[in-house]
Design an enzyme around this catalytic site. Structure first.
Site, short mmCIF file in Angstrom:
data_model
loop_
_atom_site.label_atom_id
_atom_site.label_comp_id
_atom_site.label_asym_id
_atom_site.label_seq_id
_atom_site.Cartn_x
_atom_site.Cartn_y
_atom_site.Cartn_z
N GLY A 238 -23.15 26.30 -20.11
CA GLY A 238 -23.57 25.03 -20.67
C GLY A 238 -24.89 25.20 -21.38
O GLY A 238 -25.68 26.09 -21.05
N GLY A 239 -25.16 24.34 -22.36
CA GLY A 239 -26.41 24.43 -23.09
C GLY A 239 -26.56 25.81 -23.71
O GLY A 239 -25.71 26.28 -24.44
N PHE A 240 -27.67 26.47 -23.37
CA PHE A 240 -27.92 27.81 -23.90
C PHE A 240 -27.80 28.88 -22.82
O PHE A 240 -28.30 29.98 -22.98
CB PHE A 240 -29.32 27.87 -24.52
CG PHE A 240 -29.43 27.10 -25.80
CD1 PHE A 240 -29.01 27.67 -26.99
CD2 PHE A 240 -29.92 25.81 -25.82
CE1 PHE A 240 -29.10 26.97 -28.18
CE2 PHE A 240 -30.01 25.10 -27.00
CZ PHE A 240 -29.60 25.68 -28.18
N GLY A 241 -27.12 28.58 -21.72
CA GLY A 241 -27.03 29.55 -20.64
C GLY A 241 -25.68 29.60 -19.99
O GLY A 241 -24.85 28.71 -20.16
N VAL B 238 -23.69 31.06 -16.12
CA VAL B 238 -23.89 31.49 -14.74
C VAL B 238 -22.79 32.49 -14.40
O VAL B 238 -21.61 32.24 -14.65
CB VAL B 238 -23.86 30.30 -13.77
CG1 VAL B 238 -24.05 30.78 -12.33
CG2 VAL B 238 -24.94 29.29 -14.12
N LYS C 10 -28.08 33.07 -13.30
CA LYS C 10 -28.12 32.23 -14.50
C LYS C 10 -28.86 32.98 -15.60
O LYS C 10 -29.98 33.47 -15.38
CB LYS C 10 -28.81 30.90 -14.22
CG LYS C 10 -28.73 29.92 -15.39
CD LYS C 10 -29.12 28.51 -14.97
CE LYS C 10 -28.91 27.51 -16.09
NZ LYS C 10 -29.20 26.12 -15.67
N ASP D 256 -29.18 14.28 -13.25
CA ASP D 256 -27.84 14.71 -13.67
C ASP D 256 -26.93 14.89 -12.46
O ASP D 256 -26.17 15.85 -12.38
CB ASP D 256 -27.94 16.02 -14.46
CG ASP D 256 -26.69 16.31 -15.29
OD1 ASP D 256 -25.92 15.37 -15.56
OD2 ASP D 256 -26.48 17.48 -15.66
#
Length: 302
Positions: free
Chosen positions: A8-11, A13, A27, A128
């Protein structure tokens, strides 16, 4: 690192293993992705640093634990939680519904974890909280531990943040369009939506068909046989139905207005236990001050 557990986003896991054989979650910030968004390099690195610093201060059995960082990289190491995120179980139609005692145990663990966050000085607001960020060790009653994770959007309270979050289905009405700052009461509303997820096994508001637009695209025989094309469609949110690609989209602004102005909420099934129904309604009250404290929630669930 081996298996990718999520992204998700820029990363992303990954599942990894330490030299002593301990299985961990790693991560990693994706530098390659960042190069495509150079203007966002600084805020992304700041967010990454923020999450590491915040997690390093947390130590509770119902919070995913930071184990360390890998020097000279954009990776940090967390405990590996065996069964992954709660959403994987809830939204898998092949899986049976969870027994009520298991649901209550998960809710108690999440409430304990959130109570710990809000008891910090200053309190930490998660921002979140949803089934996608709740990690489960086991679904067997004697081994089950639920843990709150993913602190990339978390901040000490009070915070001046009034940004508009993409996961509006879980957001408190006062935060849904960025008109108010986030605080502990915002997380309590999100907890109510998590209860709804667990009971209904549906994404919030997907039962509100009057606010959903269905997009259909008739596929040619060639397209139906093209696996790469079908995979691309699936990645864009379409599903295959009777030779058509179908995607459902919320009329987002309309439904947000209904949530904020007219108190629209997901539909509560009258067959659910009265305790659950009352807790749901109290947590997602339009008035933040009317939402129960974590102590009260734990008392009611005990």
């Amino acid at each position: 690192m081996s298996v990718r557990l999520g992204s998700g986003g820029f990363g992303s896991v990954y599942k990894g293993e330490l030299e002593n054989g301990t299985i961990v979650a790693v991560k990693e910030l994706k530098i390659k992705d960042i190069h495509e968004h150079e203007k966002e390099v600084v805020p992304v690195f700041e967010a990454f640093h923020h999450e590491v610093v915040l997690m390093s201060q947390l130590n509770h059995p119902n919070i995913v634990k930071l184990l360390g960082i890998i020097q000279n990289t954009t990776k940090f190491v967390m405990e590996f939680v065996t069964c992954g995120v709660l959403s994987d179980r809830l939204y898998d139609e092949k899986q049976e519904d969870l027994p009520m005692d298991i649901k209550k145990k998960i809710l108690v663990d999440v409430a304990n974890g959130m109570n710990y966050l809000h008891s910090q000085n200053p309190p930490i607001v998660h921002r979140d909280l949803r089934s996608f960020n709740i990690f489960i060790s086991s679904y067997e009653a004697d081994r089950l531990v639920a843990k709150v994770g993913d602190f990339g959007l978390s901040f000490p309270c009070p915070t001046e943040l009034q940004d508009v979050m993409p996961t509006w289905q879980w957001l408190a009405p006062e935060c849904i369009d960025g008109f108010s700052t986030y605080n502990e009461k915002s997380d309590l509303y999100s907890f109510g939506v998590v209860i709804y997820e667990m009971m209904s096994r549906q994404m919030p508001f997907t039962d509100k068909e009057e606010f959903i637009t269905k997009i259909e695209e008739i596929l040619s025989p060639e397209q139906l046989l093209n696996e790469a094309f079908l995979k691309q469609l699936e990645g864009s949110g379409f599903r295959l139905m009777d030779g058509k690609a179908v995607r459902e989209e919320f009329q987002t602004q309309t439904i947000k207005t209904e949530i904020v102005s007219n108190g629209l909420r997901p539909t509560v099934d009258p067959s659910w236990p009265p305790l659950i129904q009352s807790l749901l309604n109290d947590c997602w009250s339009a008035s933040p001050d009317s939402r129960p404290s974590w102590t009260e929630i734990l008392d009611r669930l005990s």
